[in-house]
Design a protein around this motif. Sequence first.
Motif, mmCIF file in Angstrom:
data_model
loop_
_atom_site.group_PDB
_atom_site.id
_atom_site.type_symbol
_atom_site.label_atom_id
_atom_site.label_comp_id
_atom_site.label_asym_id
_atom_site.label_seq_id
_atom_site.Cartn_x
_atom_site.Cartn_y
_atom_site.Cartn_z
ATOM 1 N N SER A 173 35.815 40.529 42.975
ATOM 2 C CA SER A 173 36.255 41.852 42.517
ATOM 3 C C SER A 173 36.658 41.853 41.038
ATOM 4 O O SER A 173 36.333 42.794 40.309
ATOM 5 N N LEU A 174 37.316 40.802 40.568
ATOM 6 C CA LEU A 174 37.708 40.781 39.143
ATOM 7 C C LEU A 174 36.500 40.557 38.225
ATOM 8 O O LEU A 174 36.482 41.030 37.087
ATOM 9 N N PHE A 175 35.499 39.841 38.733
ATOM 10 C CA PHE A 175 34.283 39.636 37.923
ATOM 11 C C PHE A 175 33.491 40.944 37.798
ATOM 12 O O PHE A 175 32.990 41.278 36.721
ATOM 13 N N THR A 176 33.392 41.661 38.917
ATOM 14 C CA THR A 176 32.679 42.944 38.876
ATOM 15 C C THR A 176 33.425 43.922 37.973
ATOM 16 O O THR A 176 32.819 44.653 37.183
ATOM 17 N N ALA A 177 34.765 43.882 38.079
ATOM 18 C CA ALA A 177 35.571 44.748 37.201
ATOM 19 C C ALA A 177 35.386 44.352 35.732
ATOM 20 O O ALA A 177 35.461 45.201 34.834
ATOM 21 N N ALA A 178 35.139 43.066 35.486
ATOM 22 C CA ALA A 178 34.958 42.601 34.101
ATOM 23 C C ALA A 178 33.641 43.126 33.516
ATOM 24 O O ALA A 178 33.624 43.666 32.395
#
Length: 296
Positions: A173-178
């Motif tokens: 989720s944090l990678f996609t948000a990045a």
Amino acid sequence: MAMLQRIERVLEASLVGAEAKGSPPKLGQAMRHAVFPGGARIRPQLCMAVALACGDDDPSLSESYGAALELMHCASLVHDDLPCFDDADLRRGQPSVHKAYGERLAVLAGDALIVLAFRTLVGCKPKHLERLPELTAMLDQSVGPPFGIVAGQAWECESHAVLAEYQRAKTGSLFTAATAGGAAAAGMDPFAWKTLGDCLGEAYQVADDIRDVVGDVSLLGKPAGQDQTHDRPSAATLLGLDGAVALFDRLMQQAIESIPACHGAAKLRGLVMQESQRLVPTEGPHKVERRSSLYS
Ligand code: FPP
Ligand code: MG
């Protein structure tokens, strides 16, 4: 200024604000311990790299959003290391926050870093204020339930978890948000960049599972063998080491192929390949053997 310097500068400014006179000193020290010195800062660097590839026409917004992602990540590691979760004594080669400052301050430092992440984003001075609500929502979704990192960690408290869903929430989720957020901060379509974040997030978690098996404490700067110790879902356990390495290579290849055509595409492809080598090298002293290699 280089991407990493921009991120470090925003992180430093955010921390200084939280350490203001009148605040309990140990809380500020524990927060600083969680953020500096950093790890690879992969999430904010990825965000910035996408923003730059998209023109980065609002630098204050992209770097503040990238720093906010990193603060969330640091908060999550503080809580993840707590005795009630992984009970890890070491993080980034130094004592984990609860080892250095005690459990109560570690809980509070994590809480305060979550708040600081939102403050860092909404307190920035963007040229394009109209982009801020979407980025705030992305940050929120990458952390909260149903699919953010808190939900991912919560799957560890269930008797059954689907590996892909667990890893997508906990790490992806944090990678996609990045990637999506980096594009949105530069005024581009976030959806075009979602696959890159999805693939990298999954690859990163698979790499973490591989390194947990093949790495040691001096390489990782944190304890190895944790997945087995805590009986956690792991790609290396489910697929075997060779299967996990093959999956990692496939995901990295998909990540590279998903990069939309833009003027910064070649640089971004280079960055992804470099990161692939750092995580699960094909050569050098920490080389991980491939049975069927994409690189052969
Ligand atoms: C590391 O996993 C931990 C995460 C990727 C996320 C942890 C999330 C929480 C504790 C939820 C709380 C969130 C916030 C924002 C406070 P790992 O144990 O597999 O990796 P490690 O070996 O690096 O510890
Ligand atoms: Mg852990």
